[in-house]
Write an enzyme that holds these catalytic residues in place. Structure first.
Site, PDB file in Angstrom:
ATOM      1  CB  CYS A  41      -0.920  -0.129   1.325  1.00 47.68           C
ATOM      2  SG  CYS A  41      -0.265   0.295   2.682  1.00 47.68           S
ATOM      3  CG  ASP A  43       2.260   5.293   3.245  1.00 53.68           C
ATOM      4  OD1 ASP A  43       3.146   5.994   2.746  1.00 53.68           O
ATOM      5  OD2 ASP A  43       1.446   5.511   3.365  1.00 53.68           O
ATOM      6  CB  CYS A  68       3.940  10.546   0.797  1.00 52.38           C
ATOM      7  SG  CYS A  68       3.175  10.437   2.550  1.00 52.38           S
ATOM      8  CB  CYS A 112       2.034   9.719   7.860  1.00 50.45           C
ATOM      9  SG  CYS A 112       1.907   9.479   5.813  1.00 50.45           S
TER      10      CYS A 112
END
Ligand code: FES
Length: 275
Positions: A41, A43, A68, A112
């Site tokens: 996915c 991350d 990201c 995140c």
């Protein structure tokens, strides 16, 4: 284009503590690692901690991530935050603390910060030899098999961040964002995590007013200002003044700063509009 805070951009362009910590075989230190996320996915984060055994303190932290801008900034922030803390102090860090350190994250990027908190918890649990409360490899405990999210993890993130909708859950842990077959279970879990019966209308308005007051110095520093106009159920109507009213990024100020802060401090279901 996401609206990132200056701190996020600073840590993205100049990441701190990127890399690995090798175990040098020093008897007074231990190195532990925590890994979360999946390459599938997009991350993934591996956190390395160097722990001084006698004091139970983190003396160094580094990270490696496939992710990201927000993942790099959140990982950088986390490694800065934990250095010098005892393991118990580090365990008290929430994903919200990481986002606050960064001056906020877009809601769609909050996962995140969640990834950072979970990698920290895993690294500390690994060091202490404690099994995580639920093993995500155990299919039976998973609510979302697409993203490997357990019910325990969902409840924790929902409560810590006071989430109220499945859409928010997707932004924080991705659960529900794949085949969607887990959405009804997510709704049940959301319903079971109801927050203490709320404030009276007057308390809510006072809290909104206080939160807006705390934001005004930041806006005034840039030549802007904000004033509360009215509150209609969960709609907060404000007047943006000065530079805030005429500035091209006033929508970012309205949603990314004011709405986000009011959702954190007052009620997660609030929306903010300018009149
Ligand atoms: S099982 Fe959760 S999105 Fe597919």
């Amino acid at each position: 284009m996401w609206n990132y805070s200056e701190k996020v951009l600073e840590l993205f362009y100049h990441p701190r503590n990127q890399g690995v910590i090798e175990d040098q075989g020093e008897p007074e230190y231990a190195v532990s690692r925590g890994e979360v996320g999946s390459i599938a996915c997009g991350d993934a984060l591996r956190l390395h901690l160097k722990i001084e055994i006698a004091s139970d303190k983190i003396v160094d932290a580094k990270f490696q991530t496939f992710g990201c801008t927000s993942a790099i900034a959140s990982s950088s922030a986390l490694t800065e935050m934990v250095k010098g803390l005892t393991l118990d102090e580090a365990l008290a860090i929430t994903n919200r603390d990481i986002a606050n350190y960064l001056g906020g994250l877009p809601e769609q990027k909050m996962h995140c910060s969640v990834m950072g908190q979970e990698a920290l918890e895993k690294a500390i649990y690994n060091y202490r030899g404690i099994a995580l409360p639920e093993h995500e490899e155990d299919e039976g405990s998973l609510v979302c098999t697409c993203f490997g999210v357990s019910g325990e993890r969902l409840r924790k993130v929902i409560k810590e961040n006071r989430l109220t909708t499945a859409e928010q859950v997707m932004s924080y842990v991705k659960a529900g964002g794949g085949c969607g077959s887990c959405l009804s279970v997510i709704d049940d879990i959301l319903a079971s995590c109801h927050f203490p019966a709320g404030m009276t209308n007057l308390q809510k308005i006072n809290k909104i007013q206080t939160t807006l007051e705390s934001l005004r110095p930041y806006l005034q520093a840039d030549g802007g200002d904000v004033e509360l106009f009215d509150v209609e159920n969960d709609r907060v109507l404000v007047i943006l003044k000065g530079a805030c009213g005429s500035c091209a990024s006033s929508l970012d100020t309205l949603k990314g700063l004011i709405e986000e802060r009011l959702r954190q401090e007052v009620l997660a279901s609030l929306t903010v509009e300018a009149v």
